[in-house]
Design an enzyme around this catalytic site. Structure first.
Site, PDB file in Angstrom:
ATOM      1  N   HIS A 313      67.759   2.419 -33.253  1.00 21.72           N
ATOM      2  CA  HIS A 313      67.869   1.025 -32.836  1.00 21.72           C
ATOM      3  C   HIS A 313      68.240   0.994 -31.363  1.00 21.72           C
ATOM      4  O   HIS A 313      68.999   1.855 -30.903  1.00 21.72           O
ATOM      5  CB  HIS A 313      68.938   0.302 -33.678  1.00 21.72           C
ATOM      6  CG  HIS A 313      68.811  -1.177 -33.619  1.00 21.72           C
ATOM      7  ND1 HIS A 313      69.349  -1.927 -32.606  1.00 21.72           N
ATOM      8  CD2 HIS A 313      68.158  -2.041 -34.430  1.00 21.72           C
ATOM      9  CE1 HIS A 313      69.054  -3.198 -32.813  1.00 21.72           C
ATOM     10  NE2 HIS A 313      68.331  -3.297 -33.909  1.00 21.72           N
ATOM     11  N   ASP A 371      65.902  -1.879 -41.943  1.00 25.44           N
ATOM     12  CA  ASP A 371      64.602  -1.755 -42.608  1.00 25.44           C
ATOM     13  C   ASP A 371      64.498  -0.536 -43.510  1.00 25.44           C
ATOM     14  O   ASP A 371      63.544  -0.410 -44.269  1.00 25.44           O
ATOM     15  CB  ASP A 371      63.484  -1.686 -41.560  1.00 25.44           C
ATOM     16  CG  ASP A 371      63.345  -3.005 -40.855  1.00 25.44           C
ATOM     17  OD1 ASP A 371      63.475  -4.031 -41.538  1.00 25.44           O
ATOM     18  OD2 ASP A 371      63.115  -3.017 -39.643  1.00 25.44           O
TER      19      ASP A 371
HETATM   20  N1  CMC Z   1      62.239   8.781 -35.223  1.00 26.72           N
HETATM   21  C1  CMC Z   1      62.232   9.852 -34.390  1.00 26.72           C
HETATM   22  N2  CMC Z   1      62.703   9.813 -33.131  1.00 26.72           N
HETATM   23  C2  CMC Z   1      63.201   8.649 -32.687  1.00 26.72           C
HETATM   24  C3  CMC Z   1      63.238   7.495 -33.500  1.00 26.72           C
HETATM   25  C4  CMC Z   1      62.728   7.592 -34.816  1.00 26.72           C
HETATM   26  N3  CMC Z   1      62.733   6.532 -35.629  1.00 26.72           N
HETATM   27  N4  CMC Z   1      63.767   6.473 -32.818  1.00 26.72           N
HETATM   28  C5  CMC Z   1      64.059   6.957 -31.600  1.00 26.72           C
HETATM   29  N5  CMC Z   1      63.734   8.279 -31.516  1.00 26.72           N
HETATM   30  C6  CMC Z   1      63.954   9.178 -30.369  1.00 26.72           C
HETATM   31  C7  CMC Z   1      62.935   8.921 -29.281  1.00 26.72           C
HETATM   32  O1  CMC Z   1      61.810   9.752 -29.420  1.00 26.72           O
HETATM   33  C8  CMC Z   1      63.748   9.239 -28.045  1.00 26.72           C
HETATM   34  O2  CMC Z   1      63.846  10.639 -27.921  1.00 26.72           O
HETATM   35  P1  CMC Z   1      63.940  11.329 -26.437  1.00 26.72           P
HETATM   36  O3  CMC Z   1      65.196  10.808 -25.844  1.00 26.72           O
HETATM   37  O4  CMC Z   1      63.949  12.805 -26.697  1.00 26.72           O
HETATM   38  O5  CMC Z   1      62.700  10.872 -25.696  1.00 26.72           O
HETATM   39  C9  CMC Z   1      65.161   8.723 -28.375  1.00 26.72           C
HETATM   40  O6  CMC Z   1      65.236   8.809 -29.812  1.00 26.72           O
HETATM   41  C10 CMC Z   1      65.409   7.286 -27.938  1.00 26.72           C
HETATM   42  O7  CMC Z   1      64.381   6.454 -28.487  1.00 26.72           O
HETATM   43  P2  CMC Z   1      63.681   5.268 -27.737  1.00 26.72           P
HETATM   44  O8  CMC Z   1      62.345   5.012 -28.357  1.00 26.72           O
HETATM   45  O9  CMC Z   1      63.719   5.492 -26.265  1.00 26.72           O
HETATM   46  O10 CMC Z   1      64.679   4.083 -28.092  1.00 26.72           O
HETATM   47  P3  CMC Z   1      64.399   2.531 -28.013  1.00 26.72           P
HETATM   48  O11 CMC Z   1      65.724   1.873 -27.907  1.00 26.72           O
HETATM   49  O12 CMC Z   1      63.391   2.227 -26.959  1.00 26.72           O
HETATM   50  O13 CMC Z   1      63.699   2.224 -29.422  1.00 26.72           O
HETATM   51  C11 CMC Z   1      63.348   1.685 -31.694  1.00 26.72           C
HETATM   52  C12 CMC Z   1      64.342   1.700 -30.530  1.00 26.72           C
HETATM   53  C13 CMC Z   1      63.933   0.840 -32.844  1.00 26.72           C
HETATM   54  C14 CMC Z   1      62.031   1.012 -31.249  1.00 26.72           C
HETATM   55  C15 CMC Z   1      63.086   3.143 -32.154  1.00 26.72           C
HETATM   56  O14 CMC Z   1      64.287   3.719 -32.592  1.00 26.72           O
HETATM   57  C16 CMC Z   1      62.016   3.223 -33.266  1.00 26.72           C
HETATM   58  O15 CMC Z   1      60.829   3.264 -32.954  1.00 26.72           O
HETATM   59  N6  CMC Z   1      62.444   3.271 -34.565  1.00 26.72           N
HETATM   60  C17 CMC Z   1      61.503   3.257 -35.658  1.00 26.72           C
HETATM   61  C18 CMC Z   1      61.023   1.833 -35.891  1.00 26.72           C
HETATM   62  C19 CMC Z   1      62.073   0.974 -36.549  1.00 26.72           C
HETATM   63  O16 CMC Z   1      62.694   1.366 -37.522  1.00 26.72           O
HETATM   64  N7  CMC Z   1      62.259  -0.251 -36.018  1.00 26.72           N
HETATM   65  C20 CMC Z   1      63.156  -1.247 -36.607  1.00 26.72           C
HETATM   66  C21 CMC Z   1      64.269  -1.645 -35.702  1.00 26.72           C
HETATM   67  S1  CMC Z   1      65.526  -2.560 -36.581  1.00 26.72           S
HETATM   68  C22 CMC Z   1      64.763  -4.033 -37.081  1.00 26.72           C
HETATM   69  C23 CMC Z   1      64.527  -4.945 -35.948  1.00 26.72           C
HETATM   70  O17 CMC Z   1      65.472  -5.239 -35.206  1.00 26.72           O
HETATM   71  O18 CMC Z   1      63.384  -5.411 -35.804  1.00 26.72           O
END
Ligand code: CMC
Length: 433
Positions: A313, A371
């Site tokens: 998140h 989720d």
């Molecule tokens: N699985 C594997 N790796 C992950 C995941 C995941 N679900 N989420 C983040 N990472 C890794 C990412 O690859 C990155 O690694 P590195 O630093 O080595 O490049 C690090 O963790 C930080 O991730 P980010 O994508 O830069 O973080 P963000 O804040 O931009 O993204 C997120 C947040 C929710 C989009 C992401 O965690 C994600 O894609 N999660 C899966 C989708 C999901 O469950 N979304 C629902 C969010 S809660 C409901 C809502 O509010 O809508």
């Protein structure tokens, strides 16, 4: 917003004079540096794609402490609200600032109940969609179309109109989502029934047919009500910011909320519950618990493009408090429906166990989000996967409309208009042709 004694000073390495900025304090959480005069004083913008360090507004509705894993609606902790209130209490709280007393509750519940019918012509509008259209495509269209049916509450400068629109949206959303489902099934639409609760009525509109009596299952009703409560608001997330930005142009509330629905659809936001269940089903079909280790290796491999859906998140760097409550509800619902051995729940628990011990997840502070378990609950209740995000939209409508209303009530609000760092071609002449 209160001015702090502290000030922030921006200095430059080229000898230009430093610039001082005021700092404001909220009631809890990080202070903000007010950079509104930066461009005027320096000719420069700040650069923050993805809003990693930008507060886009002040708000008194929801507060998240991502490190503690804390979520408050109007100051009340989410776990207390989920245990002591129903969804319409939460709607009153989010919309009006406090929980209703007995009389207020009776009045508010009745108001919402008596706005749940939709204009009959909307049935014909819906029939224009293909039966196999994704429910979020249908919902984006239906919510946008409300502005064509309810002109008499679209004067955004009139607080009464804004209140009526808010009630209409909260009340009609379950009717629209259930209609989208019934249409996809080729079944007749079921009209709302006023002696049922908000959530009981939604379940009946979803699952009843004219052929027999429908009895609402109380455990299922409570579980779905909790899903609604947990999704009601979440401060300035992507869809809420979309509603604010869209609404800042002065467009009508139905159009602004339709923009929120469209944004929510994406798999990184509200679409994650659908993507998460699909991931669990795929994994189950391809070996189940025995293949979890292999799957996790793929998740950790950046070249695979696989993410553990329902994990991570932007704000929570600790266990999402909603996920804890959702896991509890999941156990309760599965037990009451005799599905204690649900293989997807077992799989989810195993994925969580491994992830919480794995360095990759620990170092990046990746925990289950709301989720991760909500899909399993919805599937057990009988809600099809393709409808999950529409359920999220139904619940989030109150948050969107309250945030929109808060923005419009602020005398200082302006149209949202970010700037950019231009990296395209410099001025050039069109060659002779
Ligand atoms: N699985 C594997 N790796 C992950 C995941 C995941 N679900 N989420 C983040 N990472 C890794 C990412 O690859 C990155 O690694 P590195 O630093 O080595 O490049 C690090 O963790 C930080 O991730 P980010 O994508 O830069 O973080 P963000 O804040 O931009 O993204 C997120 C947040 C929710 C989009 C992401 O965690 C994600 O894609 N999660 C899966 C989708 C999901 O469950 N979304 C629902 C969010 S809660 C409901 C809502 O509010 O809508």
């Amino acid at each position: 917003m209160q001015l702090s004694d502290k000030k922030a000073t921006l200095s430059f390495s080229d000898g230009s004079a430093p610039i001082e900025f005021p700092v404001y304090q909220g009631t809890i959480g990080p202070d903000v540096i007010d950079i509104r005069k930066l461009y005027g004083q320096s000719g420069m913008f700040t650069y923050d794609p993805g809003f990693l360090a930008t507060a886009s507004c002040e708000s008194g509705i929801t507060y998240i402490d991502g490190d503690k894993g804390q979520l408050l609606y109007r100051g009340y902790p989410i776990d207390q609200l989920a245990q002591k209130c129903d969804f319409l209490d939460i709607c009153h709280l989010i919309l009006n600032g406090d929980l209703p007393n007995k009389e207020q509750k009776a009045e508010f519940d009745s108001l919402v109940t008596h706005h749940s019918l939709v204009h009959e012509q909307l049935h014909f509008f819906l029939r224009g969609f293909r039966r196999d259209a994704h429910p979020m495509a249908v919902l984006t269209g239906l919510v946008g179309a409300l502005s064509a049916f309810y002109h008499d509450s679209t004067d955004i400068t009139n607080p009464h109109h804004r209140q009526v629109s808010a009630i209409r949206l909260i009340a009609k959303m379950p009717t629209l989502v259930a209609m989208a489902y019934k249409y996809s099934q080729g079944q007749p639409f079921i009209y709302p029934q006023n002696d049922l609760s908000y959530t009981g009525n939604f379940l009946r509109m979803m699952f009843a047919t004219p052929c027999e009596e429908y009895k609402v299952n109380e455990v299922v009703e409570r579980a779905l009500d909790r899903i609604f409560i947990l999704h009601a608001d979440h401060e300035q997330n992507a869809s809420t910011s979309t509603v604010r930005l869209c609404g800042s142009s002065g467009t009508n509330p139905f159009a602004a909320i339709a923009a929120g629905v469209a944004c929510l659809w994406g798999p990184a936001h509200g679409g994650a519950n659908e993507a998460c269940l699909q991931m669990l089903e795929d994994l189950q079909a391809n070996g189940g618990v025995a293949k979890v280790g292999e799957f996790m290796e793929k998740v950790k491999d950046k070249n695979s493009g696989v993410r553990l859906m329902g994990f991570g998140h932007r704000v929570y760097k600790n266990y999402d408090p909603r996920a804890k409550l959702m896991q509890e509800t999941c156990k309760e619902v599965l037990a009451s429906l005799g599905l204690e051995n649900d293989p997807l729940f077992k799989l989810a628990m195993e994925l969580e166990r491994i992830a919480l011990e794995d360095d990759y997840f620990v170092q990046r502070k990746l925990y289950p989000n709301v989720d991760f378990y909500s899909g399993i609950v919805q599937r057990a209740i009988g809600i099809p996967t393709s409808l999950f995000t529409a359920i999220f939209a139904l619940a989030r409508t109150v948050g969107w409309i309250a945030q929109w209303n808060e923005m419009l009530s602020d005398p200082d609000y302006k149209i949202g208009r970010p700037r950019q760092l231009y990296v395209g071609p410099q001025v050039r002449d069109v060659p002779s042709r």
